[in-house]
Design a protein around this motif. Structure first.
Motif, short mmCIF file in Angstrom:
data_model
loop_
_atom_site.label_atom_id
_atom_site.label_comp_id
_atom_site.label_asym_id
_atom_site.label_seq_id
_atom_site.Cartn_x
_atom_site.Cartn_y
_atom_site.Cartn_z
N ARG A 55 -7.67 82.40 -2.41
CA ARG A 55 -7.76 81.38 -3.46
C ARG A 55 -6.38 80.88 -3.80
O ARG A 55 -5.54 81.63 -4.30
N GLN A 56 -6.15 79.62 -3.50
CA GLN A 56 -4.82 79.03 -3.67
C GLN A 56 -4.31 79.17 -5.11
O GLN A 56 -4.97 78.78 -6.06
N GLY A 57 -3.14 79.75 -5.27
CA GLY A 57 -2.51 79.84 -6.59
C GLY A 57 -3.05 80.93 -7.48
O GLY A 57 -2.60 81.08 -8.62
N ALA A 58 -4.05 81.72 -7.00
CA ALA A 58 -4.69 82.72 -7.85
C ALA A 58 -3.69 83.80 -8.29
O ALA A 58 -3.65 84.17 -9.47
N ALA A 59 -2.89 84.31 -7.35
CA ALA A 59 -1.95 85.39 -7.68
C ALA A 59 -0.96 84.95 -8.75
O ALA A 59 -0.71 85.66 -9.72
N GLN A 60 -0.38 83.74 -8.58
CA GLN A 60 0.59 83.22 -9.54
C GLN A 60 -0.05 83.06 -10.92
O GLN A 60 0.55 83.39 -11.94
N LYS A 61 -1.28 82.55 -10.95
CA LYS A 61 -1.94 82.30 -12.23
C LYS A 61 -2.27 83.60 -12.95
O LYS A 61 -2.13 83.70 -14.17
N ILE A 62 -2.71 84.61 -12.21
CA ILE A 62 -3.04 85.90 -12.83
C ILE A 62 -1.78 86.53 -13.42
O ILE A 62 -1.79 86.99 -14.56
N GLU A 187 -5.85 73.58 -19.28
CA GLU A 187 -4.72 72.83 -18.71
C GLU A 187 -4.19 71.81 -19.71
O GLU A 187 -2.98 71.59 -19.80
N LYS A 188 -5.09 71.18 -20.45
CA LYS A 188 -4.66 70.20 -21.45
C LYS A 188 -3.91 70.87 -22.58
O LYS A 188 -2.86 70.40 -23.03
N ASN A 189 -4.45 71.98 -23.09
CA ASN A 189 -3.83 72.67 -24.22
C ASN A 189 -2.50 73.32 -23.86
O ASN A 189 -1.58 73.38 -24.68
N SER A 190 -2.39 73.81 -22.62
CA SER A 190 -1.17 74.50 -22.21
C SER A 190 -0.07 73.53 -21.77
O SER A 190 1.07 73.92 -21.61
N GLY A 191 -0.45 72.27 -21.57
CA GLY A 191 0.53 71.28 -21.13
C GLY A 191 0.70 71.21 -19.63
O GLY A 191 1.55 70.48 -19.12
N ARG A 192 -0.14 71.99 -18.89
CA ARG A 192 0.00 71.96 -17.43
C ARG A 192 -0.45 70.63 -16.84
O ARG A 192 -0.08 70.29 -15.72
N TRP A 193 -1.25 69.85 -17.59
CA TRP A 193 -1.76 68.58 -17.06
C TRP A 193 -0.61 67.63 -16.71
O TRP A 193 -0.65 66.95 -15.68
N TRP A 194 0.42 67.59 -17.57
CA TRP A 194 1.51 66.64 -17.30
C TRP A 194 2.31 67.07 -16.07
O TRP A 194 2.87 66.23 -15.35
N VAL A 461 1.89 67.56 1.14
CA VAL A 461 2.98 68.53 1.30
C VAL A 461 3.92 68.48 0.09
O VAL A 461 4.27 69.52 -0.49
N VAL A 462 4.34 67.27 -0.31
CA VAL A 462 5.26 67.13 -1.44
C VAL A 462 4.59 67.60 -2.73
O VAL A 462 5.21 68.25 -3.57
N TYR A 463 3.31 67.29 -2.88
CA TYR A 463 2.56 67.72 -4.07
C TYR A 463 2.56 69.24 -4.20
O TYR A 463 2.77 69.79 -5.29
N GLU A 464 2.31 69.93 -3.09
CA GLU A 464 2.29 71.40 -3.12
C GLU A 464 3.67 71.96 -3.45
O GLU A 464 3.80 72.91 -4.23
N TYR A 465 4.73 71.38 -2.87
CA TYR A 465 6.09 71.84 -3.18
C TYR A 465 6.44 71.59 -4.64
O TYR A 465 7.06 72.41 -5.30
N MET A 466 6.01 70.44 -5.16
CA MET A 466 6.27 70.10 -6.56
C MET A 466 5.54 71.06 -7.50
O MET A 466 6.08 71.49 -8.51
N LYS A 467 4.29 71.40 -7.15
CA LYS A 467 3.54 72.34 -7.99
C LYS A 467 4.24 73.69 -8.03
O LYS A 467 4.31 74.34 -9.08
N THR A 468 4.78 74.10 -6.89
CA THR A 468 5.52 75.37 -6.84
C THR A 468 6.76 75.29 -7.70
O THR A 468 7.06 76.19 -8.49
N GLY A 469 7.49 74.19 -7.56
CA GLY A 469 8.72 74.00 -8.35
C GLY A 469 8.49 73.93 -9.85
O GLY A 469 9.31 74.39 -10.64
N LEU A 470 7.33 73.38 -10.24
CA LEU A 470 7.03 73.25 -11.67
C LEU A 470 6.26 74.46 -12.22
O LEU A 470 5.88 74.49 -13.39
N GLY A 471 6.02 75.45 -11.35
CA GLY A 471 5.38 76.68 -11.81
C GLY A 471 3.90 76.58 -12.05
O GLY A 471 3.34 77.32 -12.86
N ILE A 472 3.20 75.68 -11.32
CA ILE A 472 1.75 75.57 -11.49
C ILE A 472 1.01 75.94 -10.22
O ILE A 472 -0.17 75.66 -10.08
#
Length: 474
Positions: A55-62, A187-194, A461-472
């Motif tokens: 599951r993509q991103g599951a480890a980071q989110k947990i 996501e909206k309440n935590s600010g991750r949406w932006w 590819v850029v979207y995935e790298y950006m998500k990693t860089g922004l911690g999401i």
């Protein structure tokens, strides 16, 4: 082996009652492979993979959710607290799905719950979702099966679990007419949406810049190519380079990138407001109303930024020395042609939103469901499958709306003509068909198709790298 290991590790790893501390500790110790008393993202990701949980991103989110001291890992106390809270939320969600309170969830209950949240799915798809969690073959899911399936998945409430079942992706091919992405309340309440929007905007900017020469060729052929003046791909590029040099291939790209941020922000905010207007208070919006809200949001965003679309077309088609920049272009248009010139082609642009977004969405869901019908054990298609579905669906959407896009571009380009020489949407379409035939409405579609695959690939590819860089993401 995966299923045996998962059952062994997860079936007795309950942490939310006072008598099961040892079971939770056993799971923690198995995940803590370097025995330092902490589980970091890499260890958790490896543990999930070993249990067959991809599951993509599951480890980071947990880890992010349970990491109270912000050291990037979970100790036993943090791990136990996270698991305890997570299981309680999973239990509440299980009970909300168990409509007849018999301690088991069947396909009809899944179907009913999703319908109330605006997702009408067939009995077959409900059974596929059920089969992915049903370990004993009873075609129902009890609490232990539900808990085992979602124990190490960060989704816990029904909306998040539906997102896990449904999955969405952000792909930018330079034609931002699709329905906006949705975000959970968390996501909206935590600010991750932006952060998601910012990642998408950067991905779109890089993607559009990478495919700008093909985009300029498309516009060039839409406006100048005809039966009497055919322009080939090679001939068009040669002509542009001779006239303005290699850098002229990127004319109009600056404003094309600049309009991403305001368009994305307006579309997202308008989408949220339209959903509220179209849905009853306290109830989830139905599928057809969600599509309507998305189309209205796209129309609102396009209305707000449309003058930038006109500027983009003019700058793309400009000759060397015609304009010194976007502000000079805007001033000259305003002075010579007035405010109305900034909305030439607005109607075909607006009309084109519905077939593009509707067909894009319908084809995407059809292709994804077809894949699922051949892979009943996996309710969550992989990245490559989703990217392929997105590429093909956007191509079909473009086929349907391309004649309107061509008319829009020609109207934007001819805005400098005298009013008596300017054509309406229908008369211009008739002129094109009379002069070049039906396929004249598809001038420039070859470079448009050529940019889809590289645009989608770069964007993803850029979207995935950006998500990693922004911690999401992981």
């Amino acid at each position: 082996m995966y299923q045996t290991l998962r059952t062994c590790l997860l079936s007795n790893a309950r942490c939310w009652d006072a008598d099961s501390t040892r079971s939770c500790q056993d799971l923690f110790e198995r995940l803590d492979t370097n025995k330092d008393g902490k589980v970091d993202v890499a260890e958790l990701r490896a543990g999930l993979k070993e249990m067959g949980i991809f599951r993509q991103g599951a480890a980071q989110k947990i880890v992010s959710s349970g990491d109270q001291n912000k050291d990037g890992s979970l100790d036993l106390n943090e791990f136990s607290k996270y698991m305890k809270e997570h299981e309680k939320k999973l239990l509440l969600t299980f009970k909300s799905l168990d409509r007849n309170n018999d301690g088991r969830i069947d396909a009809s209950e899944i179907q009913q719950s999703l319908a109330e949240l605006g997702m009408d799915i067939s009995k077959e798809n409900a059974l596929k979702i059920l089969q992915s969690m049903d370990n004993d073959g009873t075609m129902t899911v009890d609490w232990n099966e539900w808990r085992e399936h979602f124990l190490l998945c960060p989704a816990h409430n029904l909306e998040e679990i539906i997102r896990y079942w449904k999955h969405s992706s952000v792909l930018d091919i330079g034609d931002s007419l699709a329905i906006p992405d949705e975000f959970t309340e968390e996501e909206k309440n935590s600010g991750r949406w932006w952060k998601h929007l910012a990642a998408g905007a950067v991905a779109g900017a890089v993607s559009r810049t990478g495919t700008a020469p093909l985009d300029r060729m498309k516009v060039f052929m839409q406006v100048h190519s005809s039966k009497t003046n055919p322009i080939s791909l090679g001939g068009g590029f040669k002509q542009m380079i001779i006239e303005g040099g290699l850098t002229s291939l990127w004319r109009g790209n600056g404003i094309n990138v600049l309009k991403i941020a305001p368009e994305t922000a307006i579309k997202f905010m308008a989408y949220e407001q339209y959903k509220k207007l179209l849905s009853s208070e306290g109830k989830t919006i139905e599928t057809h109303k969600r599509f309507m809200a998305g189309s209205l949001a796209g129309a609102t965003a396009q209305t707000a930024i449309y003058p930038m679309e006109v500027l983009k077309t003019r700058l793309t088609l400009r000759k060397t020395g015609q304009y010194s920049g976007m502000f000079d272009c805007a001033k000259k248009i305003l002075r010579k042609e007035g405010v109305k010139a900034f909305y030439k082609g607005y109607i075909p642009n607006l009309v084109g939103i519905i077939p593009y977004a509707g067909i894009d969405l319908a084809v995407y869901e059809t292709l994804k469901n077809t894949w699922l019908s051949y892979h009943p054990d996996s309710p969550n298609p992989g990245v490559l499958v989703l990217v392929a579905c997105g590429t093909m669906s956007s191509t079909c959407g473009q086929l349907a709306s391309y004649p309107l896009a061509l008319v829009r571009t020609r109207m934007q380009a001819q805005a400098s003509l005298d009013a008596s020489d300017q054509s309406s949407m229908t008369s211009l379409m008739k002129k094109v068909v009379a002069k070049d035939g039906f396929f004249g409405l598809y001038r420039g579609i070859l470079p448009n198709f050529m940019k889809v695959i590289p645009a989608v690939s770069i964007s993803y590819v850029v979207y995935e790298y950006m998500k990693t860089g922004l911690g999401i993401s992981k």
